[in-house]
Design a protein around this motif. Structure first.
Motif, PDB file in Angstrom:
ATOM      1  N   ASP A   1      27.874  31.000 -31.406  1.00 19.06           N
ATOM      2  CA  ASP A   1      28.192  29.631 -31.795  1.00 19.06           C
ATOM      3  C   ASP A   1      27.550  29.305 -33.149  1.00 19.06           C
ATOM      4  OD1 ASP A   1      28.500  26.877 -32.084  1.00 19.06           O
ATOM      5  OD2 ASP A   1      27.990  26.442 -29.992  1.00 19.06           O
ATOM      6  N   ASN A   2      28.353  29.196 -34.194  1.00 23.16           N
ATOM      7  CA  ASN A   2      27.829  28.920 -35.541  1.00 23.16           C
ATOM      8  C   ASN A   2      26.983  27.656 -35.597  1.00 23.16           C
ATOM      9  OD1 ASN A   2      28.835  31.145 -36.965  1.00 23.16           O
ATOM     10  ND2 ASN A   2      30.829  30.171 -37.239  1.00 23.16           N
ATOM     11  N   SER A   3      27.300  26.678 -34.756  1.00 17.33           N
ATOM     12  CA  SER A   3      26.562  25.409 -34.800  1.00 17.33           C
ATOM     13  C   SER A   3      25.129  25.553 -34.287  1.00 17.33           C
ATOM     14  CB  SER A   3      27.294  24.330 -34.000  1.00 17.33           C
ATOM     15  OG  SER A   3      27.230  24.600 -32.613  1.00 17.33           O
ATOM     16  N   ARG A   4      24.794  26.662 -33.662  1.00 15.81           N
ATOM     17  CA  ARG A   4      23.439  26.888 -33.143  1.00 15.81           C
ATOM     18  C   ARG A   4      22.472  27.401 -34.218  1.00 15.81           C
ATOM     19  NH1 ARG A   4      24.647  24.008 -29.173  1.00 15.81           N
ATOM     20  NH2 ARG A   4      25.447  24.934 -27.259  1.00 15.81           N
TER      21      ARG A   4
ATOM     22  N   GLU B   1      20.534  26.961 -37.686  1.00 16.85           N
ATOM     23  CA  GLU B   1      20.069  25.974 -38.656  1.00 16.85           C
ATOM     24  C   GLU B   1      19.615  26.729 -39.897  1.00 16.85           C
ATOM     25  OE1 GLU B   1      16.847  22.362 -39.280  1.00 16.85           O
ATOM     26  OE2 GLU B   1      16.794  23.525 -37.433  1.00 16.85           O
TER      27      GLU B   1
ATOM     28  N   SER C   1      21.147  25.192 -26.652  1.00 17.05           N
ATOM     29  CA  SER C   1      21.869  23.911 -26.561  1.00 17.05           C
ATOM     30  C   SER C   1      20.919  22.727 -26.420  1.00 17.05           C
ATOM     31  CB  SER C   1      22.861  23.942 -25.406  1.00 17.05           C
ATOM     32  OG  SER C   1      22.198  24.211 -24.193  1.00 17.05           O
TER      33      SER C   1
END
Length: 108
Positions: free
Chosen positions: A51-54, A56, A72
């Motif tokens: 998951d790219n959104s994980r 930072e 998450s």
């Protein structure tokens, strides 16, 4: 193929490094109080790395770039090395995503 290397510290805590197929460390964990907790952290990396959104992306005070991988719930699962360029950082993320899912677990 990548490998998660679990090792213990002098204080009895555990941590892991995710190494790419070439042996280069691409992600390092925080300390865990038990080997079981460390293995749970590895499973969380395997699940969240896709998951790219994980990820930072961060610029350090010295101008170098690094990333963290978060669960998450926002907990940091691992931190990368420092990169000279943003493209190096992107390659590091891609390497974690490529290697984590199928990486074997080795205990030192």
């Amino acid at each position: 193929m990548g490998k998660f290397i679990i090792s213990s510290r002098k204080n009895g805590a555990y941590h892991f490094n995710l190494k790419a197929g070439n042996g280069h460390v691409i992600l390092s964990s925080e300390s865990y109080k038990s080997k079981t907790a460390c293995k749970n952290g590895i499973e969380s990396v395997k699940k969240n790395a896709a998951d790219n959104s994980r990820f930072e992306k961060i610029t350090a005070s010295n101008g170098k770039f690094y990333f963290t991988l978060k669960a998450s719930n926002g907990q940091v699962l691992g931190t990368s090395e420092r990169y000279e360029t943003p493209s190096g950082l992107e390659n590091g993320i891609e390497s974690v995503q490529t290697n984590a899912a199928e990486a074997t677990i080795v205990e030192e």
